[in-house]
Design an enzyme around this catalytic site. Structure first.
Site, mmCIF file in Angstrom:
data_model
loop_
_atom_site.group_PDB
_atom_site.id
_atom_site.type_symbol
_atom_site.label_atom_id
_atom_site.label_comp_id
_atom_site.label_asym_id
_atom_site.label_seq_id
_atom_site.Cartn_x
_atom_site.Cartn_y
_atom_site.Cartn_z
ATOM 1 N N GLU A 255 10.150 0.970 10.580
ATOM 2 C CA GLU A 255 11.152 2.117 10.256
ATOM 3 C C GLU A 255 10.484 3.482 10.468
ATOM 4 O O GLU A 255 9.694 3.846 9.741
ATOM 5 C CB GLU A 255 11.921 2.008 8.929
ATOM 6 C CG GLU A 255 12.869 2.861 8.973
ATOM 7 C CD GLU A 255 13.854 2.981 7.706
ATOM 8 O OE1 GLU A 255 14.825 3.994 7.669
ATOM 9 O OE2 GLU A 255 13.783 1.988 7.021
ATOM 10 N N LYS B 28 0.873 -1.093 0.053
ATOM 11 C CA LYS B 28 -0.096 -0.056 0.118
ATOM 12 C C LYS B 28 0.752 1.349 -0.074
ATOM 13 O O LYS B 28 1.450 1.592 1.110
ATOM 14 C CB LYS B 28 -0.970 0.032 1.180
ATOM 15 C CG LYS B 28 -2.243 0.812 1.244
ATOM 16 C CD LYS B 28 -2.195 2.292 0.844
ATOM 17 C CE LYS B 28 -1.815 3.035 2.133
ATOM 18 N NZ LYS B 28 -1.711 4.389 1.946
ATOM 19 N N CYS C 103 14.110 10.277 6.804
ATOM 20 C CA CYS C 103 14.142 9.903 8.203
ATOM 21 C C CYS C 103 15.459 9.826 8.783
ATOM 22 O O CYS C 103 15.631 10.139 9.957
ATOM 23 C CB CYS C 103 13.373 8.534 8.299
ATOM 24 S SG CYS C 103 14.080 7.210 7.284
ATOM 25 N N GLU D 84 11.053 15.833 14.947
ATOM 26 C CA GLU D 84 11.424 15.529 13.630
ATOM 27 C C GLU D 84 10.705 16.594 12.756
ATOM 28 O O GLU D 84 9.424 16.620 12.770
ATOM 29 C CB GLU D 84 11.153 14.244 13.447
ATOM 30 C CG GLU D 84 11.546 14.017 11.827
ATOM 31 C CD GLU D 84 11.062 12.487 11.364
ATOM 32 O OE1 GLU D 84 12.047 11.656 11.028
ATOM 33 O OE2 GLU D 84 10.267 11.836 11.677
#
Length: 500
Positions: free
Chosen positions: A264, A188, A298, A396
């Site tokens: 992750e 997906k 990331c 982040e």
């Protein structure tokens, strides 16, 4: 291509994709459509179906049947390897098409997209060898009456949920290794960057992958993604995204069939620069580490942890680098930093820049929305006077925003680097190998670079410590991640009776 400007042309009309189940593309039909505009140009580039949960069930059923009848898992390693090797070759043949649509949907520079696609072909070619070398173990020390085996078996049907920042790369850090293990897949992709995932499914079928082994269902994370996470016939799920959503994935998996998870997640990654580093190299690496993929990465090095004695001079070097970096049209081959991928992310980055200023950080350069007439762009941004309590130091941002945090000793550098809930990646810049190795050992991160950043290949595993995730992708570790271990006990000779 417009030769005068060294720029690729935009498509005359958007390309329409179906979704992919059981070796065939299923047309959009009466389903609702998601129309994607290029974030660098504000023009429609793709049309993707908004699949239903019935469509997802059909894809999972196809993957389940393909796994259970052993059309893939029952093949020997040589047969699986041949398909993966052929896939790598076909990716290379279609590399320009894949890179083009990756750039159109994501907004990353075309030169970067091309390099990523080449790296993805490497992934399949490397994994082809792993399909032949995956093995278990034996125990010949159980006495004359017993022999033991440990086998690795594919875990089953694997769901993959990928984000919009590296649609093809993150997919290819998983698919070849999952297939090498003998599993089947339902993928997906992000609804805003689905094209290259659908292209890969076509390539795998052309390469000889049996029908049903790679299925792609498109749609939103809240509907199709959530249904995939909760699906009782999916044995394992690989999710790449934020830590906040990762927590919800863990909760959802626990409510259903306790499926195995590979996660992750986020990162707030330090780039540690010592005074004895090659500062020119370090400045270039640090600028690359935050500018690559427009900071939407990331493993971006978003915290610059720099020795105080060189902090001001190093900040000037970074400012000089940012002033010369080429920001602009992703289809221009000279571009180094492209467009922000989504409107929501653009707003998020700008809100963090405002928050940094409000909390007392010093804006050294950047921090502005750049106007090229169309598309959404943010200038590379550098903050000084950053303290560990500030949001720009802890959260982040996922954009081209770099925060400087000075240190006076090795111990302080390590403390600052570890002062985060994350543990995804880190870099250290120094010419003292003893210092470099000590920092590498003590900073908690799943990936580490010394005098470089964001480098690597298919051989080494990917993954994080702490709240940056579970499990590992790529390398032999990435194949083993999608297996389960079985112990086999074999009795030799006549059994000693239990009942006389």
């Amino acid at each position: 291509m417009d030769k005068s400007s060294n720029r690729l042309s935009l498509p005359a009309s958007p390309r329409e994709f179906g979704f992919y189940v059981n070796g065939a593309c299923i047309p959009i039909g009466s389903r609702e459509v998601f129309s994607r505009n290029s974030p660098g140009h504000d023009v429609p580039v793709t049309r993707i179906p908004k699949c239903t949960t019935d469509d997802l069930d059909m894809a999972v059923d196809a993957a389940r049947a393909a796994f259970d009848d052993r059309r893939w898992s029952g093949l020997n390693g040589q047969a699986r390897a041949a398909v993966l090797l052929r896939t790598g070759a076909l990716i290379r043949e279609r590399s320009e098409e894949i890179a083009y649509f990756e750039t159109l949907e994501n907004g990353k520079p075309i030169s970067q997209a091309r390099a990523e696609v080449a790296g993805c072909a490497d992934m399949f070619e490397y994994a082809s060898g792993l399909a032949r070398s995956l093995h278990g173990d034996s125990f010949n020390n159980l006495g004359d009456g017993m022999f033991g085996l440990v086998t690795r078996e594919p875990v089953g049907v694997v769901g993959i949920i990928t984000p919009w920042n590296f649609p093809f790369l993150i997919l290819c850090e998983r698919v070849p290794y999952i297939l090498a293990s003998g599993c089947t897949i339902v993928a997906k992709p992000s609804e805003v960057t689905s094209a290259t995932t659908l292209i890969l499914a076509q390539i795998l079928t052309e390469a000889g992958l049996p029908d049903g082994c790679m299925n792609v269902v498109t749609g939103s994370g809240s509907t199709i993604g959530q249904a995939l996470i909760e699906h009782p016939h999916v044995d394992m799920l690989s999710f790449t995204g934020s830590t906040a959503v990762g927590r919800r994935v863990v909760e959802a998996a626990g409510r259903t069939n306790f499926k195995k998870l590979g996660l992750e997640l986020g990162g707030k990654n330090p780039q540690i620069v010592f005074a004895d580093a090659d500062l020119e190299d370090a400045a270039d690496g640090v600028a690359f580490g935050i500018g690559f993929n427009t900071g939407q990465c990331c493993v971006s090095g978003s915290r610059l942890v720099v020795e105080r004695s060189v902090a001001d001079a190093f900040a000037q070097k970074i400012q000089d680098k940012f002033a010369r970096v080429v920001v602009g049209d992703p289809l221009n081959e000279a571009t180094q930093i492209g467009a922000i991928t989504t409107d929501a992310q653009n707003r998020t980055i700008m809100s963090y820049i405002e928050k940094g200023k409000a909390e007392g950080a010093k804006l050294i350069c950047g921090g502005e929305q750049m106007d090229f007439g169309r598309g959404q762009y943010i200038s590379p941004t550098l903050f000084g006077d950053v303290t560990s309590e500030m949001a720009i130091a802890r959260e982040e941002i996922f954009g081209p925003v770099l925060a400087i945090m000075p240190f006076d000793s090795v111990e302080e550098a390590i403390m600052i680097a570890n002062d985060t809930e994350y543990g995804l990646a880190a870099s250290v810049w120094t010419k003292n190998i003893d210092k470099a190795l000590m920092v590498t050992r003590r900073v908690q991160a799943g990936r580490f670079w010394i005098n470089t950043t964001l480098s690597g290949g298919p051989e080494l595993p990917l993954g994080g410590f702490r709240q940056s995730g579970w499990g590992r992708e790529a390398g032999m570790y990435g194949v083993e991640e999608y297996t389960q271990i079985k112990s086999v006990h074999i009795e030799i000779g006549k059994r000693t009776p239990w009942i006389a």
